[in-house]
Scaffold this active site. Structure first.
Site, PDB file in Angstrom:
ATOM      1  N   SER A  35      54.235  97.133   7.058  1.00 50.21           N
ATOM      2  CA  SER A  35      53.315  97.549   8.130  1.00 50.21           C
ATOM      3  C   SER A  35      52.593  98.850   7.828  1.00 50.21           C
ATOM      4  O   SER A  35      51.578  99.137   8.457  1.00 50.21           O
ATOM      5  CB  SER A  35      54.082  97.718   9.447  1.00 50.21           C
ATOM      6  OG  SER A  35      55.069  98.720   9.315  1.00 50.21           O
ATOM      7  N   ASP A 318      53.116 104.896  17.472  1.00 54.75           N
ATOM      8  CA  ASP A 318      54.141 104.198  18.248  1.00 54.75           C
ATOM      9  C   ASP A 318      55.519 104.689  17.800  1.00 54.75           C
ATOM     10  O   ASP A 318      55.618 105.681  17.072  1.00 54.75           O
ATOM     11  CB  ASP A 318      53.976 102.664  18.162  1.00 54.75           C
ATOM     12  CG  ASP A 318      54.199 102.112  16.757  1.00 54.75           C
ATOM     13  OD1 ASP A 318      54.800 102.817  15.914  1.00 54.75           O
ATOM     14  OD2 ASP A 318      53.789 100.960  16.513  1.00 54.75           O
ATOM     15  N   HIS A 321      55.423 104.120  13.792  1.00 54.10           N
ATOM     16  CA  HIS A 321      54.294 104.281  12.872  1.00 54.10           C
ATOM     17  C   HIS A 321      53.450 105.519  13.145  1.00 54.10           C
ATOM     18  O   HIS A 321      53.223 105.867  14.305  1.00 54.10           O
ATOM     19  CB  HIS A 321      53.392 103.045  12.944  1.00 54.10           C
ATOM     20  CG  HIS A 321      54.104 101.780  12.625  1.00 54.10           C
ATOM     21  ND1 HIS A 321      54.578 100.930  13.597  1.00 54.10           N
ATOM     22  CD2 HIS A 321      54.448 101.224  11.437  1.00 54.10           C
ATOM     23  CE1 HIS A 321      55.178  99.896  13.012  1.00 54.10           C
ATOM     24  NE2 HIS A 321      55.118 100.049  11.700  1.00 54.10           N
TER      25      HIS A 321
END
Ligand code: NAG
Length: 343
Positions: A35, A318, A321
């Site tokens: 990610s 978040d 991240h």
């Protein structure tokens, strides 16, 4: 008159250098991993690991959620732009793009994947071996698109970037009760992952890759979810997790040294993302950042009422991240240091 002539000569030389250089440098950025570098491939597979909804992407060009786990662009997007390529690297599975777009950069990455096949199984995402299969398919399309010789030159000069490992440790080793913890010590598991990373690099080398950048782990002990669970430690960064990230980085550095010696014509660069990210976390005000301990959009979804106004004042978007702001700082640092020799 002499001045004018020399000025003309100077300009001609400069133009020549400019175009002469452009062909020899990085013509594309090709991305593998998780990610930290997924540009939206998970939108097109069946998994819960998705972020293609607001407020993700609210600071992305056009303000749209793309599947990047961020409010805006990723490190890889900023690196692409710094090499004079596209501002954003498209996801390979996105049907809005074709081989003409992917010819200057493409992301095969998938959020929640890892170097360990079992990690990608946890949330049914694309395993690293499958990212490689997509890359092989891409090569074939590229041969048809620009001719085999041009494509091979391009693939040799392109910059490859690999960023994975965090999910192997956090998700698969520490969180899943019946995960790898029952089979491996941390040391053994690190070595196993480094072995998989080595195989991956050898495979892309055999497929023609020569300029490879291998990212280490970020200071994972400082991600908001681990800080908020660190009640005993008063919400501080988890020192043990940060040590794990540094130790894993040292093993990857040893791997790059070994492969640089062994594989003819290869240039593998270790990307230290740990130091610049930790420097921001320890000195936020030097970067105009106010908040490094909590996330702008903690459990991030459309209805989350506590999302911050200005993500540029946060290091984390978040619970896991970074914000675009932190990614931009890290990308600038890498371009000035490790990647400077490729520009
Ligand atoms: C992961 O799975 C693929 C496909 O089954 C297999 O080819 C590969 O060897 C596996 N990798 C490891 C490290 O076990």
């Amino acid at each position: 008159m002499i001045h004018q002539i020399s000025l003309v000569c100077f300009c001609v030389v400069n133009i020549f250098m400019f175009f002469g250089d452009a062909g020899a440098k990085v013509p594309a950025v090709i991305v593998f991993g998780d990610s930290t570098v997924d540009a939206g491939n998970n939108n097109y597979i069946k998994t819960l690991a998705k972020s293609n909804y607001l407020p993700y992407g609210r600071d992305f060009p056009g303000g749209k959620p793309t599947g990047r786990f961020c409010n805006g662009r990723l490190v890889t997007d900023f690196i692409s732009e710094a090499f004079g390529l596209k501002q954003t690297i498209p996801a390979y599975l996105d049907p809005a793009y074709g081989i003409e777009d992917f010819a200057t950069g493409v992301a095969f990455a998938s959020a929640a994947t890892g170097y360990d096949n079992l990690t990608s199984n946890v949330l049914s995402v694309i395993p690293m071996w499958k990212e490689l299969e997509y890359f092989k398919e891409y090569e074939k399309k590229l041969f048809r698109f620009m001719g085999k010789n041009n494509a091979k030159n391009m693939l040799r000069e392109a910059l490859y970037l690999i960023s994975a490992g965090t999910n192997d440790f956090i998700e698969n080793y520490y969180i899943i009760p019946a995960g790898r913890r029952t089979q491996f010590t941390v040391e053994e598991y690190s070595n196993y992952l480094v072995g998989n990373s080595e195989s991956f690099i050898r495979e892309i080398y055999n497929l023609g890759a020569r300029k490879i950048s291998l990212a280490g782990l970020p200071p994972i002990g400082c991600i908001p979810i681990l800080r908020s669970l660190n009640i005993k430690g008063g919400g501080a960064c988890r020192a043990d997790c940060n040590k794990l990230a540094r130790d894993f980085g040292r093993k990857l550095i040893a791997l790059t040294a070994k492969l640089n010696k062994e594989l003819t014509g290869i240039k593998i660069l270790f990307l230290n993302v740990y130091n610049p990210a930790l420097h921001v976390i320890n000195n936020p005000h030097a970067y105009g950042i106010e908040n490094v301990a909590t996330a702008c959009c903690y459990l991030c979804n459309r209805d989350s009422p506590f999302t911050c106004m200005d993500a540029n004042t946060y290091a984390f978007w978040d619970a896991v991240h970074p914000t675009e702001k932190l990614y931009h700082i890290v990308a600038d640092h890498l371009m000035k240091t490790t990647l400077a020799e490729l520009v």
